[in-house]
Every structure is written in structure tokens, then in C-alpha cells.
Scaffold this motif. Structure first.
Motif, PDB file in Angstrom:
ATOM      1  N   SER A   1       0.850  -1.192   0.000  1.00 48.60           N
ATOM      2  CA  SER A   1       0.000   0.000   0.000  1.00 48.60           C
ATOM      3  C   SER A   1       0.883   1.238   0.000  1.00 48.60           C
ATOM      4  O   SER A   1       1.927   1.266   0.651  1.00 48.60           O
ATOM      5  N   GLY A   2       0.447   2.266  -0.709  1.00 48.61           N
ATOM      6  CA  GLY A   2       1.229   3.491  -0.813  1.00 48.61           C
ATOM      7  C   GLY A   2       1.174   4.340   0.436  1.00 48.61           C
ATOM      8  O   GLY A   2       0.100   4.563   0.984  1.00 48.61           O
ATOM      9  N   THR A   3       2.329   4.803   0.872  1.00 49.74           N
ATOM     10  CA  THR A   3       2.404   5.715   2.000  1.00 49.74           C
ATOM     11  C   THR A   3       3.490   6.754   1.760  1.00 49.74           C
ATOM     12  O   THR A   3       4.489   6.474   1.094  1.00 49.74           O
ATOM     13  N   ILE A   4       3.252   7.918   2.300  1.00 52.99           N
ATOM     14  CA  ILE A   4       4.277   8.953   2.299  1.00 52.99           C
ATOM     15  C   ILE A   4       5.144   8.699   3.522  1.00 52.99           C
ATOM     16  O   ILE A   4       4.637   8.637   4.644  1.00 52.99           O
ATOM     17  N   GLN A   5       6.425   8.548   3.305  1.00 59.00           N
ATOM     18  CA  GLN A   5       7.352   8.305   4.398  1.00 59.00           C
ATOM     19  C   GLN A   5       7.866   9.609   5.010  1.00 59.00           C
ATOM     20  O   GLN A   5       8.066   9.701   6.209  1.00 59.00           O
ATOM     21  N   LYS A   6       8.062  10.600   4.127  1.00 59.95           N
ATOM     22  CA  LYS A   6       8.668  11.839   4.601  1.00 59.95           C
ATOM     23  C   LYS A   6       8.346  12.967   3.630  1.00 59.95           C
ATOM     24  O   LYS A   6       8.254  12.749   2.423  1.00 59.95           O
ATOM     25  N   ILE A   7       8.158  14.171   4.159  1.00 58.33           N
ATOM     26  CA  ILE A   7       8.042  15.385   3.355  1.00 58.33           C
ATOM     27  C   ILE A   7       9.100  16.347   3.881  1.00 58.33           C
ATOM     28  O   ILE A   7       9.146  16.630   5.075  1.00 58.33           O
ATOM     29  N   VAL A   8       9.947  16.824   2.962  1.00 57.17           N
ATOM     30  CA  VAL A   8      11.069  17.675   3.347  1.00 57.17           C
ATOM     31  C   VAL A   8      11.006  18.978   2.563  1.00 57.17           C
ATOM     32  O   VAL A   8      10.824  18.972   1.345  1.00 57.17           O
ATOM     33  N   LEU A   9      11.157  20.084   3.265  1.00 62.07           N
ATOM     34  CA  LEU A   9      11.294  21.397   2.632  1.00 62.07           C
ATOM     35  C   LEU A   9      12.773  21.603   2.377  1.00 62.07           C
ATOM     36  O   LEU A   9      13.592  21.514   3.293  1.00 62.07           O
ATOM     37  N   ILE A  10      13.130  21.816   1.121  1.00 68.58           N
ATOM     38  CA  ILE A  10      14.535  22.066   0.782  1.00 68.58           C
ATOM     39  C   ILE A  10      14.628  23.442   0.140  1.00 68.58           C
ATOM     40  O   ILE A  10      13.640  24.147   0.011  1.00 68.58           O
ATOM     41  N   GLY A  11      15.812  23.811  -0.268  1.00 75.17           N
ATOM     42  CA  GLY A  11      15.981  25.062  -0.991  1.00 75.17           C
ATOM     43  C   GLY A  11      16.094  26.272  -0.094  1.00 75.17           C
ATOM     44  O   GLY A  11      16.407  26.168   1.094  1.00 75.17           O
ATOM     45  N   PRO A  12      15.823  27.444  -0.654  1.00 75.86           N
ATOM     46  CA  PRO A  12      16.090  28.699   0.053  1.00 75.86           C
ATOM     47  C   PRO A  12      15.309  28.891   1.350  1.00 75.86           C
ATOM     48  O   PRO A  12      15.826  29.478   2.294  1.00 75.86           O
ATOM     49  N   TYR A  13      14.090  28.385   1.427  1.00 72.97           N
ATOM     50  CA  TYR A  13      13.324  28.561   2.662  1.00 72.97           C
ATOM     51  C   TYR A  13      13.871  27.676   3.782  1.00 72.97           C
ATOM     52  O   TYR A  13      13.776  28.029   4.954  1.00 72.97           O
ATOM     53  N   ALA A  14      14.448  26.554   3.437  1.00 73.89           N
ATOM     54  CA  ALA A  14      15.080  25.702   4.450  1.00 73.89           C
ATOM     55  C   ALA A  14      16.463  26.230   4.827  1.00 73.89           C
ATOM     56  O   ALA A  14      16.877  26.133   5.973  1.00 73.89           O
TER      57      ALA A  14
END
Length: 173
Positions: A53-66
Motif C-alpha cells: 500500500s502506498g504511503t508517504i514516508q517523509k516530506i522535506v522542505l529544501i531550498g532557500p526557505y530551508a
């Protein structure tokens, strides 16, 4: 007496995500929290022929705001993009078709206030990057801000998921 599921669902608090980007102004914190919630609520893994079954493991903010070096120039109307990287549990769930409704809702709700870049990787992609020492991926993940981690964070309330499905249905009609 509340059901056990109800107690678990009520644990999600948007302030938790906003606190993870506490270095930003309140409006930016709210936009990032909203994008994160939309991603979690509208990722569509139905119809994918994967062994799990599909699951989101992680959401990461990258780039200039991080990195704390975003750019805003109100005179030229140039703003840094929000860059989100999502890690899913299987390669088949990284396909663009799983993320179409999320992208549509984000574009509609945030309009021209900000551009959102979304890249989706599988756990296998991340393992491969580690094995090959792919610094492009590894450095960004390390410098990024983890907004959601399945092993740590509470699930979204069921009403948020239902609201997202309703919005998606409204887009089709």
C-alpha cells in the motif's frame, strides 16, 4: 467515551509543522503547513499495481526557505520557490500521476502567491543515492527541514482527507 481512532486522529496539530519553519514569517509558515497538508491528504495511490500500500514516508522542505536565504523582491515580484521533496515507500508511487490532484489543488489554493516545486522519490531512490554517494540528493535532504515523517508524526484528521477528496471532485466537475 471517544473511540480510540478519534483520539489518534485528533493528535495532528498544524502548529507542529509551522514550528518547524519558525524562522519564517507567519504567512510563509501557514503556506508551508497548508502545502504539506494537501500533499498528505491528496496523494492518490489508488490503481497503482504495487506490492505494498502506498504511503508517504517523509516530506522535506529544501531550498532557500530551508537554508534561510529566500528572496523576496516586491518591486520585481520575484520570490523564491517552495521546494518540497516527498519520499514514498515504493517506486511506483513516485509517478507523476499519483500527484496530479495535489499539484492542482496547491496551484488553485495558493494561486500566484508562490511557486511550488515538487519532487518525489522512493525509499529505493534514497538508498541508491546513499550507496552511490549522490551528494546532490544527500546534501539537500540533510540541509532540508523535515515537515512530516511517518514514523514520528500523527495522521491527518479524517475530515481533512475528506475535504481534500471533495475539492478534487469539485475540480473534475
Amino acid at each position: 467515551m471517544p473511540r480510540q481512532n478519534q483520539l489518534i486522529e485528533d493528535v495532528y496539530a498544524r502548529e507542529v509543522i509551522m514550528a518547524r519553519v519558525g524562522h519564517l514569517i507567519r504567512r510563509k509558515q501557514q503556506e508551508i503547513e497548508r502545502i504539506t497538508r494537501i500533499l498528505r491528504a491528496t496523494a492518490s495511490f489508488e490503481g497503482v499495481a504495487a506490492p505494498v500500500s502506498g504511503t508517504i514516508q517523509k516530506i522535506v522542505l529544501i531550498g532557500p526557505y530551508a537554508r534561510r536565504n529566500w528572496y523576496e523582491d516586491k518591486a520585481s515580484l520575484y520570490f523564491s520557490d517552495y521546494e518540497f521533496w516527498v519520499v514514498v515507500n515504493h517506486t511506483l508511487y513516485a509517478d507523476d500521476t499519483c500527484w496530479c490532484s495535489a499539484k492542482t489543488i496547491i496551484a488553485r489554493e495558493l494561486g500566484n502567491r508562490c511557486a511550488v516545486s515538487l519532487s518525489v522519490f522512493s525509499k529505493a531512490d534514497i538508498k541508491s543515492a546513499k550507496a552511490s554517494k549522490d551528494h546532490f540528493i544527500l546534501d539537500r535532504l540533510e540541509a532540508g527541514i523535515v515537515l512530516f515523517k511517518a514514523a514520528r508524526d500523527a495522521p491527518l484528521p479524517q475530515h481533512d482527507k475528506q475535504r481534500a477528496r471533495d475539492r478534487e471532485r469539485d475540480d473534475v466537475v
